[in-house]
Design a protein around this motif. Structure first.
Motif, PDB file in Angstrom:
ATOM      1  N   GLY A  48     -20.595  11.316 -10.353  1.00 39.91           N
ATOM      2  CA  GLY A  48     -20.219  12.163  -9.234  1.00 39.91           C
ATOM      3  C   GLY A  48     -21.292  13.207  -9.000  1.00 39.91           C
ATOM      4  N   TYR A  49     -21.160  13.965  -7.905  1.00 40.27           N
ATOM      5  CA  TYR A  49     -22.208  14.930  -7.574  1.00 40.27           C
ATOM      6  C   TYR A  49     -21.640  16.065  -6.739  1.00 40.27           C
ATOM      7  CZ  TYR A  49     -22.098  12.092  -3.306  1.00 40.27           C
ATOM      8  OH  TYR A  49     -21.684  11.415  -2.186  1.00 40.27           O
ATOM      9  N   ASP A  50     -22.324  17.214  -6.778  1.00 42.49           N
ATOM     10  CA  ASP A  50     -21.886  18.377  -5.996  1.00 42.49           C
ATOM     11  C   ASP A  50     -22.684  18.473  -4.698  1.00 42.49           C
ATOM     12  OD1 ASP A  50     -24.360  19.397  -6.714  1.00 42.49           O
ATOM     13  OD2 ASP A  50     -23.570  20.988  -8.000  1.00 42.49           O
ATOM     14  N   ARG A  51     -22.729  19.665  -4.097  1.00 42.15           N
ATOM     15  CA  ARG A  51     -23.348  19.821  -2.771  1.00 42.15           C
ATOM     16  C   ARG A  51     -24.768  20.376  -2.841  1.00 42.15           C
ATOM     17  NH1 ARG A  51     -18.806  22.884   0.832  1.00 42.15           N
ATOM     18  NH2 ARG A  51     -19.694  21.778   2.609  1.00 42.15           N
ATOM     19  N   ARG A  52     -25.349  20.431  -4.022  1.00 37.77           N
ATOM     20  CA  ARG A  52     -26.714  20.937  -4.145  1.00 37.77           C
ATOM     21  C   ARG A  52     -27.723  20.003  -3.465  1.00 37.77           C
ATOM     22  NH1 ARG A  52     -28.217  24.885  -7.973  1.00 37.77           N
ATOM     23  NH2 ARG A  52     -26.359  25.835  -8.892  1.00 37.77           N
ATOM     24  N   PHE A  53     -28.880  20.563  -3.199  1.00 39.66           N
ATOM     25  CA  PHE A  53     -29.976  19.778  -2.644  1.00 39.66           C
ATOM     26  C   PHE A  53     -30.335  18.656  -3.616  1.00 39.66           C
ATOM     27  CE2 PHE A  53     -34.665  19.190  -2.091  1.00 39.66           C
ATOM     28  CZ  PHE A  53     -34.611  18.598  -0.847  1.00 39.66           C
ATOM     29  N   LEU A  54     -30.373  17.433  -3.127  1.00 38.07           N
ATOM     30  CA  LEU A  54     -30.732  16.216  -3.852  1.00 38.07           C
ATOM     31  C   LEU A  54     -29.625  15.654  -4.733  1.00 38.07           C
ATOM     32  CD1 LEU A  54     -34.477  16.489  -5.010  1.00 38.07           C
ATOM     33  CD2 LEU A  54     -33.511  15.100  -3.171  1.00 38.07           C
ATOM     34  N   PHE A 195     -19.719  28.370  -1.341  1.00 35.75           N
ATOM     35  CA  PHE A 195     -20.496  27.293  -0.727  1.00 35.75           C
ATOM     36  C   PHE A 195     -20.543  26.047  -1.617  1.00 35.75           C
ATOM     37  CE2 PHE A 195     -22.210  31.405   0.645  1.00 35.75           C
ATOM     38  CZ  PHE A 195     -21.969  31.324   2.002  1.00 35.75           C
ATOM     39  N   GLY A 196     -19.592  25.961  -2.536  1.00 35.63           N
ATOM     40  CA  GLY A 196     -19.530  24.833  -3.458  1.00 35.63           C
ATOM     41  C   GLY A 196     -18.484  23.806  -3.064  1.00 35.63           C
ATOM     42  N   VAL A 197     -17.780  23.259  -4.076  1.00 39.79           N
ATOM     43  CA  VAL A 197     -17.000  22.043  -3.849  1.00 39.79           C
ATOM     44  C   VAL A 197     -15.493  22.178  -4.087  1.00 39.79           C
ATOM     45  CG1 VAL A 197     -18.943  20.512  -4.340  1.00 39.79           C
ATOM     46  CG2 VAL A 197     -17.494  21.309  -6.226  1.00 39.79           C
ATOM     47  N   SER A 198     -14.968  23.391  -4.163  1.00 41.77           N
ATOM     48  CA  SER A 198     -13.554  23.537  -4.516  1.00 41.77           C
ATOM     49  C   SER A 198     -12.600  23.610  -3.330  1.00 41.77           C
ATOM     50  CB  SER A 198     -13.358  24.790  -5.377  1.00 41.77           C
ATOM     51  OG  SER A 198     -13.568  25.963  -4.601  1.00 41.77           O
ATOM     52  N   LYS A 199     -13.119  23.828  -2.142  1.00 41.78           N
ATOM     53  CA  LYS A 199     -12.238  24.120  -1.005  1.00 41.78           C
ATOM     54  C   LYS A 199     -11.147  23.065  -0.798  1.00 41.78           C
ATOM     55  CE  LYS A 199     -12.027  24.253   4.020  1.00 41.78           C
ATOM     56  NZ  LYS A 199     -12.755  24.061   5.283  1.00 41.78           N
ATOM     57  N   THR A 200     -11.537  21.810  -0.674  1.00 42.39           N
ATOM     58  CA  THR A 200     -10.567  20.762  -0.353  1.00 42.39           C
ATOM     59  C   THR A 200      -9.500  20.646  -1.431  1.00 42.39           C
ATOM     60  OG1 THR A 200     -12.275  19.544   0.852  1.00 42.39           O
ATOM     61  CG2 THR A 200     -10.300  18.326   0.221  1.00 42.39           C
ATOM     62  N   SER A 201      -9.909  20.692  -2.694  1.00 42.65           N
ATOM     63  CA  SER A 201      -8.961  20.538  -3.799  1.00 42.65           C
ATOM     64  C   SER A 201      -7.979  21.701  -3.847  1.00 42.65           C
ATOM     65  CB  SER A 201      -9.713  20.427  -5.125  1.00 42.65           C
ATOM     66  OG  SER A 201     -10.538  19.289  -5.153  1.00 42.65           O
ATOM     67  N   LEU A 202      -8.491  22.921  -3.844  1.00 44.63           N
ATOM     68  CA  LEU A 202      -7.607  24.077  -3.946  1.00 44.63           C
ATOM     69  C   LEU A 202      -6.733  24.249  -2.714  1.00 44.63           C
ATOM     70  CD1 LEU A 202      -9.613  26.898  -5.768  1.00 44.63           C
ATOM     71  CD2 LEU A 202      -7.388  25.958  -6.383  1.00 44.63           C
ATOM     72  N   GLN A 203      -7.321  24.027  -1.561  1.00 43.07           N
ATOM     73  CA  GLN A 203      -6.552  24.171  -0.323  1.00 43.07           C
ATOM     74  C   GLN A 203      -5.411  23.155  -0.286  1.00 43.07           C
ATOM     75  OE1 GLN A 203      -8.949  23.823   3.266  1.00 43.07           O
ATOM     76  NE2 GLN A 203      -8.068  25.690   4.056  1.00 43.07           N
ATOM     77  N   THR A 204      -5.672  21.943  -0.741  1.00 48.78           N
ATOM     78  CA  THR A 204      -4.637  20.912  -0.744  1.00 48.78           C
ATOM     79  C   THR A 204      -3.488  21.296  -1.672  1.00 48.78           C
ATOM     80  OG1 THR A 204      -6.254  19.176  -0.253  1.00 48.78           O
ATOM     81  CG2 THR A 204      -4.161  18.485  -1.224  1.00 48.78           C
ATOM     82  N   ILE A 205      -3.812  21.746  -2.883  1.00 37.50           N
ATOM     83  CA  ILE A 205      -2.779  22.114  -3.854  1.00 37.50           C
ATOM     84  C   ILE A 205      -1.961  23.295  -3.355  1.00 37.50           C
ATOM     85  CG2 ILE A 205      -2.369  23.026  -6.175  1.00 37.50           C
ATOM     86  CD1 ILE A 205      -4.952  21.477  -7.007  1.00 37.50           C
ATOM     87  N   LEU A 206      -2.639  24.349  -2.910  1.00 35.61           N
ATOM     88  CA  LEU A 206      -1.945  25.573  -2.524  1.00 35.61           C
ATOM     89  C   LEU A 206      -1.141  25.401  -1.233  1.00 35.61           C
ATOM     90  CD1 LEU A 206      -4.665  28.232  -3.416  1.00 35.61           C
ATOM     91  CD2 LEU A 206      -2.666  27.537  -4.748  1.00 35.61           C
ATOM     92  N   ILE A 216     -13.219  31.717   2.898  1.00 33.46           N
ATOM     93  CA  ILE A 216     -14.528  32.245   3.304  1.00 33.46           C
ATOM     94  C   ILE A 216     -15.619  31.459   2.571  1.00 33.46           C
ATOM     95  CG2 ILE A 216     -13.585  34.545   3.733  1.00 33.46           C
ATOM     96  CD1 ILE A 216     -14.927  35.473   1.113  1.00 33.46           C
ATOM     97  N   ASN A 217     -16.829  31.496   3.096  1.00 29.94           N
ATOM     98  CA  ASN A 217     -18.001  30.893   2.434  1.00 29.94           C
ATOM     99  C   ASN A 217     -17.773  29.432   2.050  1.00 29.94           C
ATOM    100  OD1 ASN A 217     -19.322  33.427   2.533  1.00 29.94           O
ATOM    101  ND2 ASN A 217     -18.330  34.056   0.633  1.00 29.94           N
ATOM    102  N   ASP A 218     -17.328  28.632   3.031  1.00 30.30           N
ATOM    103  CA  ASP A 218     -17.013  27.241   2.712  1.00 30.30           C
ATOM    104  C   ASP A 218     -17.959  26.230   3.369  1.00 30.30           C
ATOM    105  OD1 ASP A 218     -16.038  27.923   5.241  1.00 30.30           O
ATOM    106  OD2 ASP A 218     -14.501  26.361   5.187  1.00 30.30           O
ATOM    107  N   ARG A 219     -18.915  26.689   4.152  1.00 25.15           N
ATOM    108  CA  ARG A 219     -19.809  25.729   4.806  1.00 25.15           C
ATOM    109  C   ARG A 219     -20.768  25.119   3.773  1.00 25.15           C
ATOM    110  NH1 ARG A 219     -22.277  30.695   5.759  1.00 25.15           N
ATOM    111  NH2 ARG A 219     -24.523  30.750   5.283  1.00 25.15           N
ATOM    112  N   HIS A 220     -21.398  24.022   4.143  1.00 25.09           N
ATOM    113  CA  HIS A 220     -22.366  23.383   3.254  1.00 25.09           C
ATOM    114  C   HIS A 220     -23.697  24.118   3.367  1.00 25.09           C
ATOM    115  CE1 HIS A 220     -24.607  19.486   1.870  1.00 25.09           C
ATOM    116  NE2 HIS A 220     -24.632  20.453   0.976  1.00 25.09           N
ATOM    117  N   ASP A 221     -24.077  24.800   2.319  1.00 22.84           N
ATOM    118  CA  ASP A 221     -25.308  25.586   2.303  1.00 22.84           C
ATOM    119  C   ASP A 221     -25.958  25.410   0.936  1.00 22.84           C
ATOM    120  OD1 ASP A 221     -27.333  27.428   2.327  1.00 22.84           O
ATOM    121  OD2 ASP A 221     -26.093  29.159   2.827  1.00 22.84           O
TER     122      ASP A 221
END
Length: 475
Positions: A48-54, A195-206, A216-221
């Motif tokens: 698996g992989y996160d949203r970092r460059f490369l 700007f990382g990878v938790s938004k979808t998981s946490l938002q779904t659970i909560l 806040i700070n949820d765009r891909h950067d």
């Protein structure tokens, strides 16, 4: 010698310097040969992989090599794949190994790889040292000698499969959380994925638990908004303001790959990871009625020891590195383990850090206890003598590292501390135990820093001892 060296949190390196296609392929080849020699190559691996460059591209580089060695490979193909989701997949699908392309909370210039073993555990030192030896043996051979299959071709042939394990991971957390209590509490939570990878998981659970969630700070950067993707009092100032201005019950932040957590309470105050460990251990013991020990590393608060003793339990101290915490938890059947950098795990979940599960459990706690977070912590700490921790990081000229190591670990010299010294340990860095606290100096396993932490009953005394150590080492 191979340039790739594993630290306490996997291998991390500057992109384009040591984090290169050649080195990613080298590491994959080394792990592939280990799997062949162990007779588990046919069981496959998940990446698996996160949203970092490369990160996404590096996952394909690694998968191509495993396919070249005839190892069935699954690549978790989703926009936001937290590291704990990858670890859960290793455990759930009983893979012998897994891999996450991430540099966790390191600066944006870095990327890296974490390796996991069966059960979803962080690879221990025996595994990482063996992989390093195998990389050394492979290094210098022409790159064409490393077997590989082009990604598109391997997908077409089925040698590589793209999967999405999100639903299973989310369901596993929901099954362990008191969702009904949260639904009835009517909570409002602010989320900062950094700007990382938790938004979808946490938002779904909560949101499944009917929590009002603001993000806040949820765009891909890939530059993480120009700041370190690590949840600290400094990096979470915007979240703190948002919580207060929008009357939220809690602010939740996670680091770049979502295995670590940062919390802002209802008054906008940052809660140190030490405080979170104390709060959750207390909640598990008092409200959920669990029985068992707590595991902490050498740089984490001894208030956990006091809390354990109050409930007739035990606290275990281990070196820095989550593999030591998860290992000791399995050995002692402890109910929680963690470290002062923000990572923790709870018995019954994965054997590694999971900021998403920890966040869900904290929301459950507020709902069940029926009090704001700020009040809960004050009530807990009011039962014990004060514990204040001073944390300092010092960058240094790399040429001085052997000198500092020699002073601390070989000659074992110490400053004349203003606190009475009881004993000294060199199990992980140099830790000095005082009559009413402790101080530790150790090199970071992920960054070129010397870290000095001190815990004593007052801020002044703790900071004074840090200064004494700093001056002694000429930092």
């Amino acid at each position: 010698m191979a340039r790739i060296k594993f630290g306490t949190g996997g291998w991390r390196a500057i992109i384009g310097d040591e984090f290169t296609r050649a080195n990613v392929r080298l590491l994959a080849a080394a792990l592939a040969t280990r799997m062949q020699d162990e007779g588990v190559a046919g069981e496959g691996i998940v990446i698996g992989y996160d949203r970092r460059f490369l990160s996404d591209v590096a996952a394909e580089w690694a998968a191509e090599v495993f396919a070249g060695y005839g190892i069935p490979t699954q690549v978790i193909k989703m926009a936001q794949a937290p590291t704990p989701l990858i670890m859960w997949t290793v455990k759930d699908r009983d893979f012998p190994y897994g891999m996450a392309i991430t540099a966790s909370h390191n600066p944006a210039l870095y990327n890296g790889i974490k390796v996991f073993t069966r059960g979803g555990k962080d690879a221990d030192e025996d595994v990482t040292l063996d992989v390093e030896r195998r990389m050394e043996a492979l290094e210098g051979a022409p790159e064409a000698d490393i077997p590989s299959v082009a990604y598109a071709k391997a997908i077409a042939s089925g040698e590589i499969q793209e999967v999405n394990t999100f639903n299973g991971y989310i369901d596993s957390i929901i099954s362990q959380i008191n969702m009904e209590a949260i639904r009835e509490a009517g909570l409002k939570v602010a989320l900062d994925p950094m700007f990382g990878v938790s938004k979808t998981s946490l938002q779904t659970i909560l949101m499944t638990a009917r929590v009002d969630v603001e993000v806040i700070n949820d765009r891909h950067d890939t530059l993480f908004g120009g700041r370190l993707p690590s949840p600290t009092s400094h990096t979470l100032q915007a979240l703190s303001r948002f919580v207060v201005e929008n009357h939220c019950d809690l602010g939740i932040a996670t680091d770049g790959d979502a295995d670590r957590i940062g919390i802002i309470d209802d008054k906008g105050h940052f809660l140190h990871p030490n405080q979170l460990l104390v709060i959750l251990y207390w909640y598990l013991l008092k409200y959920k009625g669990w029985k068992g020990a707590v595991v902490r590393n050498v740089a984490t608060t001894s208030l956990l020891d006091d809390l354990a003793a109050k409930f007739g339990e035990q606290a275990y101290e281990v070196p820095v590195g989550f593999k030591w915490i998860s290992g000791k938890m399995l050995e002692t059947d402890a109910i929680i383990g963690g470290e002062s950098s923000g990572g923790l795990t709870v018995r019954g979940h994965i054997s590694g850090k999971d900021g998403i599960y920890a966040a869900a459990l904290l929301v459950e706690m507020i709902a069940v206890v029926g009090k704001p977070m700020s009040q809960i912590y004050e009530e807990i700490t009011g039962q014990f003598p004060p514990h204040y921790m001073a944390e300092t990081d010092f960058a240094f000229d790399p040429e001085r590292k052997p000198e500092i190591l020699n002073t601390l670990m070989v000659e074992k010299k110490l400053p004349e501390f203003s606190e009475p010294v009881v004993r000294t340990s060199y199990e992980d860095g140099c830790k000095v135990y005082f009559e009413e606290g402790w101080i530790i100096a150790r090199f970071s396993g992920t960054e070129p820093l010397l870290r000095i932490f001190c815990e004593l009953p007052s801020r002044e005394r703790a900071e004074k001892c840090c200064d004494e150590f700093r001056e002694f080492l000429r930092l």
